[in-house]
Write an enzyme that holds these catalytic residues in place. Structure first.
Site, PDB file in Angstrom:
ATOM      1  N   SER A 127       0.755  -1.172  -0.068  1.00  0.00           N
ATOM      2  CA  SER A 127      -0.035   0.109  -0.066  1.00  0.00           C
ATOM      3  C   SER A 127       0.797   1.445   0.058  1.00  0.00           C
ATOM      4  O   SER A 127       1.984   1.297   0.653  1.00  0.00           O
ATOM      5  CB  SER A 127      -0.796   0.008   0.994  1.00  0.00           C
ATOM      6  OG  SER A 127      -1.493   1.335   1.396  1.00  0.00           O
ATOM      7  N   GLU A 129       0.377   3.619   1.703  1.00  0.00           N
ATOM      8  CA  GLU A 129       0.381   4.018   3.112  1.00  0.00           C
ATOM      9  C   GLU A 129       1.639   3.640   3.850  1.00  0.00           C
ATOM     10  O   GLU A 129       1.994   4.204   4.795  1.00  0.00           O
ATOM     11  CB  GLU A 129      -0.829   3.500   4.125  1.00  0.00           C
ATOM     12  CG  GLU A 129      -2.174   3.881   3.810  1.00  0.00           C
ATOM     13  CD  GLU A 129      -2.368   5.576   4.098  1.00  0.00           C
ATOM     14  OE1 GLU A 129      -1.957   5.814   4.990  1.00  0.00           O
ATOM     15  OE2 GLU A 129      -3.137   6.157   3.471  1.00  0.00           O
ATOM     16  N   TYR A 151      -1.780   0.726  10.593  1.00  0.00           N
ATOM     17  CA  TYR A 151      -2.221  -0.036   9.201  1.00  0.00           C
ATOM     18  C   TYR A 151      -0.811   0.253   8.228  1.00  0.00           C
ATOM     19  O   TYR A 151      -0.563  -0.834   7.868  1.00  0.00           O
ATOM     20  CB  TYR A 151      -3.289   0.755   8.401  1.00  0.00           C
ATOM     21  CG  TYR A 151      -3.432   0.390   6.993  1.00  0.00           C
ATOM     22  CD1 TYR A 151      -4.137  -1.132   6.757  1.00  0.00           C
ATOM     23  CD2 TYR A 151      -3.103   1.111   6.073  1.00  0.00           C
ATOM     24  CE1 TYR A 151      -4.219  -1.328   5.561  1.00  0.00           C
ATOM     25  CE2 TYR A 151      -3.237   0.659   4.610  1.00  0.00           C
ATOM     26  CZ  TYR A 151      -3.913  -0.615   4.526  1.00  0.00           C
ATOM     27  OH  TYR A 151      -4.087  -1.115   3.015  1.00  0.00           O
TER      28      TYR A 151
HETATM   29  P1  GDP Z   1      -6.806   6.156   3.346  1.00  0.00           P
HETATM   30  O1  GDP Z   1      -5.808   7.042   2.345  1.00  0.00           O
HETATM   31  O2  GDP Z   1      -6.690   4.707   3.093  1.00  0.00           O
HETATM   32  O3  GDP Z   1      -6.880   6.732   4.801  1.00  0.00           O
HETATM   33  O4  GDP Z   1      -8.308   6.587   2.508  1.00  0.00           O
HETATM   34  P2  GDP Z   1      -9.415   7.234   3.090  1.00  0.00           P
HETATM   35  O5  GDP Z   1     -10.495   7.482   2.254  1.00  0.00           O
HETATM   36  O6  GDP Z   1     -10.005   6.703   4.602  1.00  0.00           O
HETATM   37  O7  GDP Z   1      -8.869   8.752   3.764  1.00  0.00           O
HETATM   38  C1  GDP Z   1      -8.451   9.656   2.674  1.00  0.00           C
HETATM   39  C2  GDP Z   1      -8.146  11.023   3.228  1.00  0.00           C
HETATM   40  O8  GDP Z   1      -9.198  11.859   3.246  1.00  0.00           O
HETATM   41  C3  GDP Z   1      -7.460  11.085   4.576  1.00  0.00           C
HETATM   42  O9  GDP Z   1      -6.351  11.962   4.791  1.00  0.00           O
HETATM   43  C4  GDP Z   1      -8.296  11.542   5.413  1.00  0.00           C
HETATM   44  O10 GDP Z   1      -8.100  12.381   6.614  1.00  0.00           O
HETATM   45  C5  GDP Z   1      -9.419  12.470   4.424  1.00  0.00           C
HETATM   46  N1  GDP Z   1     -10.837  12.597   5.004  1.00  0.00           N
HETATM   47  C6  GDP Z   1     -11.148  13.702   5.192  1.00  0.00           C
HETATM   48  N2  GDP Z   1     -12.676  13.560   5.797  1.00  0.00           N
HETATM   49  C7  GDP Z   1     -12.685  12.437   5.902  1.00  0.00           C
HETATM   50  C8  GDP Z   1     -13.755  11.512   6.281  1.00  0.00           C
HETATM   51  O11 GDP Z   1     -14.821  12.110   6.852  1.00  0.00           O
HETATM   52  N3  GDP Z   1     -13.620  10.125   6.234  1.00  0.00           N
HETATM   53  C9  GDP Z   1     -12.431   9.481   5.844  1.00  0.00           C
HETATM   54  N4  GDP Z   1     -12.413   8.198   5.613  1.00  0.00           N
HETATM   55  N5  GDP Z   1     -11.426  10.426   5.359  1.00  0.00           N
HETATM   56  C10 GDP Z   1     -11.593  11.744   5.482  1.00  0.00           C
END
Ligand code: GDP
Length: 326
Positions: A127, A129, A151
């Site tokens: 990933s 990440e 993670y």
């Molecule tokens: P990730 O890259 O696997 O963490 O995928 P996510 O879709 O969960 O998050 C992507 C980005 O969106 C991160 O930087 C979060 O901080 C940002 N983000 C902003 N608002 C939200 C929210 O309400 N939900 C989630 N999941 N992410 C958010």
């Protein structure tokens, strides 16, 4: 007929990969976890030809049985606790499944393959990440890893364990370092799907606002259907290797909101969006943007679906689903 075994069959990528492999004429098997798994029905409906085996990445003998009963040529390890925000609250479980689970499946494949460890080809879902506090922009296969969440740390463990099994035992084990990839099948906890579903509901007058976290975060978002094709191509190579899979473009959460709301004719989206610290994370990753030139050169892979097309596809799918009462 080639045979494949997929862990994480109930997830977004498992479903797309199963469809792709079935189209290519594979016999496809999947490992499914837990008693009364609520997603079993979805798998049986979308990909009825997949043969399911009960098993768990934390249970080595269940993986051994799934290998014995499926006799695969290719194993795709897509199973994981995959939500970054959740991984802080459940760091041990995440480490156990997303990290040590990789050791279990590698060991099961190695033992099952016997005297010819490369006879079963293995794919590990690494990933972006893992890059976390990025040490280089854009990130390639050579970039130093600096994970920023339980993670990410677990994925780094799985990544290096995959390389280690390749180098120690001569296994045909490849890692795809996939940047964020989305689709109408993305879990609703992830930001793209959370937004596409809320925008569809707001458009249909079913809700009024969406509560969000950090709107400045940026991601390199691609389409999951394109990314599973890259997984398959990796396992068709004569030698195993690691590949970054990404679009090479980043967009902010604000752009995501602009495109999604704009698609349903709402331009002043700010009045529908509220921010809440509950959705902020203890640590954010920096600028994740992938350099997929190795995948392009060696695998002949490039993404087909761009950012706007992806987001509008997701909003349209949620509109259709809500209208149909799903
Ligand atoms: P990730 O890259 O696997 O963490 O995928 P996510 O879709 O969960 O998050 C992507 C980005 O969106 C991160 O930087 C979060 O901080 C940002 N983000 C902003 N608002 C939200 C929210 O309400 N939900 C989630 N999941 N992410 C958010």
């Amino acid at each position: 007929m080639p045979t494949a075994l997929i862990t994480g069959i109930t997830g977004q990528d498992g479903l797309y990969l199963a469809e792709l492999l079935l189209e290519k004429g594979y016999e496809v098997h999947g490992v499914i976890r837990g008693q009364n798994n609520p997603r079993r029905e979805l798998v049986e409906r979308l990909v009825p030809d997949v043969k399911l085996h009960n098993g768990d990445l934390t249970d080595l003998s269940s993986l051994m049985r799934a290998l014995r009963d499926s006799e695969p040529d290719e194993v795709y390890n897509l199973g994981a606790v995959s939500f970054v925000a959740y991984s802080w609250e459940n760091a041990f479980v995440t480490s156990d499944v997303t990290g040590l689970g990789v050791l279990n499946i590698l060991e099961a494949v190695r033992l099952h393959a016997g005297s010819d460890p490369a006879s079963i080809r293995f794919y590990q879902a690494s990933s972006s990440e893992m890059f976390g506090k990025v040490q280089q922009v854009p990130q390639s296969e050579e970039t130093l890893l600096w994970p920023r969440s339980p993670y990410g740390v677990s994925k780094v463990y799985g990544h290096y364990m995959t390389i280690n099994y390749r180098e120690s035992y001569g296994m045909h084990a490849s890692s795809g370092i996939l940047f964020n990839h989305e689709s109408p099948r993305r879990g609703e906890e992830f930001v793209t799907r959370k937004v596409s579903k809320a925008v569809a509901a707001i458009k249909l007058g079913m809700q009024d606002e969406i509560v969000m976290g950090n709107l400045d975060a940026r991601r390199d978002w691609g389409f999951a259907g394109d990314y599973v094709e890259a997984m398959w191509r990796m396992l068709q190579q004569p030698t195993a290797d690691d590949y970054v899979i990404s679009t090479g473009e980043t967009h902010s959460i604000e752009e995501l909101l602009t495109v999604a709301f704009g698609h349903v004719g709402i331009s002043d989206w700010r009045k529908h969006v509220r921010q809440d610290p509950a959705f902020m994370r203890p640590a954010e990753v920096d600028l994740l943007i992938g350099d997929a030139s190795k995948a392009r050169d060696v695998l002949g892979w490039k993404p087909q679906v761009g950012f706007e097309e992806l987001i509008t596809m997701m909003v349209d799918a949620d509109l259709a689903a809500l209208k149909a009462g799903w």
